[in-house]
Scaffold this motif. Sequence first.
Motif, PDB file in Angstrom:
ATOM      1  N   VAL A  28       0.820  -1.220   0.000  1.00 11.21           N
ATOM      2  CA  VAL A  28       0.000   0.000   0.000  1.00 11.21           C
ATOM      3  C   VAL A  28       0.850   1.265   0.000  1.00 11.21           C
ATOM      4  O   VAL A  28       0.355   2.352  -0.310  1.00 11.21           O
ATOM      5  CB  VAL A  28      -0.978   0.014   1.197  1.00 11.21           C
ATOM      6  N   ALA A  29       2.135   1.131   0.374  1.00 12.03           N
ATOM      7  CA  ALA A  29       3.038   2.281   0.337  1.00 12.03           C
ATOM      8  C   ALA A  29       4.464   1.763   0.264  1.00 12.03           C
ATOM      9  O   ALA A  29       4.809   0.769   0.898  1.00 12.03           O
ATOM     10  CB  ALA A  29       2.858   3.171   1.561  1.00 12.03           C
ATOM     11  N   SER A  30       5.289   2.465  -0.528  1.00  8.98           N
ATOM     12  CA  SER A  30       6.695   2.095  -0.698  1.00  8.98           C
ATOM     13  C   SER A  30       7.517   3.375  -0.641  1.00  8.98           C
ATOM     14  O   SER A  30       7.367   4.247  -1.493  1.00  8.98           O
ATOM     15  CB  SER A  30       6.886   1.380  -2.040  1.00  8.98           C
ATOM     16  N   VAL A  31       8.382   3.496   0.384  1.00  7.49           N
ATOM     17  CA  VAL A  31       9.091   4.755   0.625  1.00  7.49           C
ATOM     18  C   VAL A  31      10.582   4.507   0.830  1.00  7.49           C
ATOM     19  O   VAL A  31      11.027   3.370   0.980  1.00  7.49           O
ATOM     20  CB  VAL A  31       8.507   5.488   1.849  1.00  7.49           C
ATOM     21  N   GLY A  32      11.366   5.609   0.859  1.00  6.25           N
ATOM     22  CA  GLY A  32      12.807   5.481   0.941  1.00  6.25           C
ATOM     23  C   GLY A  32      13.455   6.136   2.139  1.00  6.25           C
ATOM     24  O   GLY A  32      14.680   6.268   2.180  1.00  6.25           O
ATOM     25  N   VAL A  38       7.234   5.989   8.903  1.00  2.06           N
ATOM     26  CA  VAL A  38       6.383   6.179  10.087  1.00  2.06           C
ATOM     27  C   VAL A  38       5.028   6.736   9.680  1.00  2.06           C
ATOM     28  O   VAL A  38       3.975   6.239  10.115  1.00  2.06           O
ATOM     29  CB  VAL A  38       7.071   7.114  11.106  1.00  2.06           C
ATOM     30  N   THR A  39       5.040   7.754   8.842  1.00  2.00           N
ATOM     31  CA  THR A  39       3.795   8.386   8.402  1.00  2.00           C
ATOM     32  C   THR A  39       2.878   7.393   7.701  1.00  2.00           C
ATOM     33  O   THR A  39       1.680   7.313   7.996  1.00  2.00           O
ATOM     34  CB  THR A  39       4.095   9.563   7.456  1.00  2.00           C
ATOM     35  N   GLU A  40       3.438   6.631   6.763  1.00  2.00           N
ATOM     36  CA  GLU A  40       2.618   5.696   5.975  1.00  2.00           C
ATOM     37  C   GLU A  40       2.084   4.552   6.831  1.00  2.00           C
ATOM     38  O   GLU A  40       0.930   4.131   6.669  1.00  2.00           O
ATOM     39  CB  GLU A  40       3.436   5.146   4.807  1.00  2.00           C
TER      40      GLU A  40
END
Length: 216
Positions: A28-32, A38-40
């Motif tokens: 549902v979310a992919s971040v770096g 934390v937010t996602e």
Amino acid sequence: MRIVLADDSVLLREGLQLLLTEAGHEVVASVGDGPSFVTEVLEHRPDLAIVDVRMPPSHTDEGLRAAVEVRTGWPEARVMVLSQYVEVSYADDLLASGPVDQGGTGYLLKDRVSDVDEFLAAVQTVADGGTVLDPLVVRQLMGRRHDPLAALTPREREVLALMAEGRSNTAIAEELTVTLGAIEKHTQRIFAKLGLLPDDDAAHRRVLAVVRFLRG
């Protein structure tokens, strides 16, 4: 299951997303970076959060600190941490971030991802509330822990170490080349020696046994 994924390497992040998607999961979310992770996680409340230990800006322990922050805001979060190196202190910090009987914690070396079936099984175990630690981390922990394991026999310690890796009784029996009945007897003796009451849920006792082993 629904998963939030964080790794500063775009190549690895996309590879993990593809692997998980092909296994039927939804990323549902992919971040770096840690703050975005934390937010996602706190926004989506996924079934599992996977995060690399080392991310920008210092590439030391930002991912681990982000995982701990997630647990602070959402103690029930299921979190798997991936690391390039064995850092036992990271495993300690991650375990300390949740309730003692919570489970839902994983710490694996990135090399384990190459064994797709093993990695996906670990992902499912953590999402289901189990605890999975890399075998190399378990061996280092065993080398430094004493109480409350002093009462356990060498075989019982071996069984408990395999439990900490997330293995089922059947898998442990296959690994040690003994019968399933023998492993069930060992686990019952482990529970008794660690003071885990027989009227507690079996899965709950299993998580408590592993956490007590790791926290000493």
